[in-house]
Design a protein around this motif. Structure first.
Motif, short mmCIF file in Angstrom:
data_model
loop_
_atom_site.label_atom_id
_atom_site.label_comp_id
_atom_site.label_asym_id
_atom_site.label_seq_id
_atom_site.Cartn_x
_atom_site.Cartn_y
_atom_site.Cartn_z
N GLY A 13 0.82 -1.20 0.00
CA GLY A 13 0.00 0.00 0.00
C GLY A 13 0.86 1.25 0.00
O GLY A 13 1.37 1.66 -1.04
N PRO A 14 1.07 1.86 1.17
CA PRO A 14 1.75 3.16 1.21
C PRO A 14 3.27 3.09 1.15
O PRO A 14 3.92 4.11 0.95
CB PRO A 14 1.31 3.74 2.56
CG PRO A 14 1.13 2.53 3.42
CD PRO A 14 0.55 1.50 2.50
N GLY A 15 3.87 1.92 1.33
CA GLY A 15 5.32 1.82 1.46
C GLY A 15 6.04 1.63 0.15
O GLY A 15 6.85 0.70 0.00
N TYR A 16 5.80 2.52 -0.80
CA TYR A 16 6.36 2.37 -2.15
C TYR A 16 7.89 2.30 -2.10
O TYR A 16 8.56 3.17 -1.54
CB TYR A 16 5.92 3.55 -3.01
CG TYR A 16 6.37 3.47 -4.45
CD1 TYR A 16 5.87 2.49 -5.30
CD2 TYR A 16 7.30 4.38 -4.96
CE1 TYR A 16 6.27 2.42 -6.62
CE2 TYR A 16 7.71 4.30 -6.28
CZ TYR A 16 7.19 3.32 -7.11
OH TYR A 16 7.60 3.24 -8.42
N ASP A 17 8.43 1.22 -2.67
CA ASP A 17 9.87 0.98 -2.75
C ASP A 17 10.53 0.86 -1.38
O ASP A 17 11.76 1.00 -1.27
CB ASP A 17 10.57 2.08 -3.56
CG ASP A 17 10.57 1.80 -5.05
OD1 ASP A 17 9.96 0.81 -5.47
OD2 ASP A 17 11.18 2.59 -5.80
N ALA A 18 9.76 0.59 -0.33
CA ALA A 18 10.34 0.55 1.01
C ALA A 18 9.89 -0.65 1.84
O ALA A 18 10.71 -1.30 2.49
CB ALA A 18 10.01 1.83 1.77
N ALA A 128 20.42 -6.03 -4.08
CA ALA A 128 19.74 -4.74 -4.24
C ALA A 128 20.39 -3.92 -5.35
O ALA A 128 19.71 -3.22 -6.11
CB ALA A 128 19.74 -3.97 -2.92
N ASP A 129 21.71 -3.99 -5.46
CA ASP A 129 22.39 -3.29 -6.55
C ASP A 129 21.93 -3.83 -7.90
O ASP A 129 21.73 -3.06 -8.85
CB ASP A 129 23.91 -3.46 -6.43
CG ASP A 129 24.54 -2.50 -5.43
OD1 ASP A 129 23.88 -1.51 -5.06
OD2 ASP A 129 25.69 -2.75 -5.01
N ILE A 130 21.77 -5.14 -7.99
CA ILE A 130 21.34 -5.74 -9.26
C ILE A 130 19.89 -5.37 -9.55
O ILE A 130 19.54 -4.99 -10.68
CB ILE A 130 21.50 -7.27 -9.20
CG1 ILE A 130 22.98 -7.65 -9.06
CG2 ILE A 130 20.91 -7.92 -10.47
CD1 ILE A 130 23.20 -9.13 -8.79
N GLU A 131 19.03 -5.47 -8.55
CA GLU A 131 17.60 -5.19 -8.74
C GLU A 131 17.33 -3.70 -8.96
O GLU A 131 16.45 -3.33 -9.73
CB GLU A 131 16.81 -5.70 -7.52
CG GLU A 131 15.31 -5.48 -7.59
CD GLU A 131 14.56 -6.52 -8.39
OE1 GLU A 131 15.02 -6.83 -9.51
OE2 GLU A 131 13.54 -7.02 -7.91
N GLY A 132 18.07 -2.85 -8.26
CA GLY A 132 17.90 -1.42 -8.43
C GLY A 132 16.95 -0.78 -7.43
O GLY A 132 16.91 0.44 -7.31
N HIS A 133 16.19 -1.58 -6.72
CA HIS A 133 15.33 -1.10 -5.63
C HIS A 133 15.20 -2.24 -4.63
O HIS A 133 15.19 -3.42 -5.00
CB HIS A 133 13.97 -0.62 -6.14
CG HIS A 133 13.27 -1.56 -7.07
ND1 HIS A 133 12.36 -2.51 -6.63
CD2 HIS A 133 13.37 -1.72 -8.40
CE1 HIS A 133 11.92 -3.20 -7.66
NE2 HIS A 133 12.51 -2.74 -8.75
N PRO A 134 15.08 -1.92 -3.32
CA PRO A 134 15.28 -2.96 -2.31
C PRO A 134 14.03 -3.58 -1.72
O PRO A 134 14.13 -4.48 -0.89
CB PRO A 134 16.00 -2.18 -1.20
CG PRO A 134 15.36 -0.82 -1.26
CD PRO A 134 15.07 -0.57 -2.73
N ASP A 135 12.83 -3.13 -2.13
CA ASP A 135 11.63 -3.52 -1.39
C ASP A 135 11.28 -5.00 -1.50
O ASP A 135 10.70 -5.57 -0.58
CB ASP A 135 10.43 -2.66 -1.79
CG ASP A 135 10.28 -2.51 -3.29
OD1 ASP A 135 11.28 -2.59 -4.01
OD2 ASP A 135 9.15 -2.30 -3.77
#
Length: 312
Positions: A13-18, A128-135
């Motif tokens: 929901g509110p936790g975009y990319d987090a 995370a470096d490979i994916e580009g975002h950590p969520d």
């Protein structure tokens, strides 16, 4: 060795990319070393007949990247993938592949953490470096409920246990939405009021998931990404709206979609899996979803990627 990497649901929901949640649905990656430098790849289950069977395979790419990070050459290997996480549905299939490849590399390189298991912090940073975002990567590595963030040029994450009164239920459709397409619909700037709204709801989400599930319905409201993605997945947003407005259930888009996640819960003193109330909520979800959605109650995976175990 065999690596088990779980599915994940991100954003919540509110936790975009987090924010993210690890789920008990796993891809298995069996890695066997060869005496030469050749590579074979076999894929069973999700993605069979669709993904490349050479160095372009995402598990192989992740493993090679991990070896490159420490200046080592990746060995020849036989890779067998048994995939259960649906592709392009918002359940972290790419993160599972990336984490699986990096975790296998960590085991082959002898990178262990303080507890003698895999070095999860290193796996997380590389993945995370490979994916580009950590969520999605964070819950896949650490398990449970995770808050992931960028810190300078690196990544940070905190993993927290999920209240046992909560049971995630996913509604998986038979159509797909690419992550790139879904992310491309999110604007680069949003109104300050919407950003402030989501900051409060993301904080409430952490409280709700970790001990106050009565706050889940309010916590799962979003103003940053779900409505903007409606053109790519109108039926997903229709189901989210129906479950929320008529079922009074905390439903959200799972990751980049098109899967819908519902965080079912029960009152204090009960355990979610055995509760008749949960069974009633799942029945309600199935009725509202209809035959076009595969409704699956899933437990939270508390530990993340499983420690690779060598075969004799």
């Amino acid at each position: 060795m065999t690596v088990h990497a779980p599915a994940t649901s991100a954003n919540l929901g509110p936790g975009y990319d987090a924010l993210g949640l690890a789920l008990r649905l796993y891809n298995e990656f069996e890695v066997r070393l060869r005496d030469d430098d050749q590579l074979t790849v076999v894929v069973r289950g999700e993605g069979a007949g669709e993904v490349p069977l050479d160095e372009r395979h995402l598990v192989v790419r992740a493993l090679h990247e991990a070896f490159d990070r420490v200046g080592e050459k990746a060995p020849g290997l036989d890779l067998t993938c048994v995939n259960r996480v649906p592709h392009a549905r918002g359940l972290g299939s790419s993160s599972s592949a990336i984490v699986g490849g990096v975790a296998a590399a960590a085991a082959l390189l002898g990178r262990t953490g303080p507890d003698g298991g895999p070095d999860r912090d290193w796996i997380y940073r590389v993945a995370a470096d490979i994916e580009g975002h950590p969520d999605n990567v964070a819950p896949c590595v650490y398990g449970g409920y995770t808050v992931a963030y960028r810190e300078g040029k690196g990544w940070g994450a905190v993993s927290l246990p999920v209240d046992p009164r909560i049971l995630p239920v996913v509604c998986v459709p038979d159509w797909r939405v690419s992550t790139a397409q879904a992310r491309g619909l999110v604007p680069e700037t949003v109104p300050h009021a919407d950003a402030a709204f989501n900051a409060g709801r993301a904080a409430l989400m952490t409280a709700a998931v970790c001990g106050h599930p009565e706050g889940l319905y309010a916590a799962t409201r979003d103003r940053l990404h779900e409505s903007y993605r409606a053109p790519a997945m109108p039926r997903t947003l229709d189901l989210v709206s129906d479950l929320r407005e008529h079922g009074q259930l905390p439903a959200v888009v799972s990751g980049a979609g098109p899967t819908v996640l519902v965080l079912c819960s029960v009152p204090e003193g009960e355990a979610a899996p055995e509760s008749p109330e949960i069974a009633g909520q799942v029945d309600s979800i199935r009725r509202r979803a209809g035959n076009d959605w595969d409704v699956r109650p899933l437990h939270v995976e508390p530990a993340g990627v499983w420690t690779p175990s060598p075969h004799p």
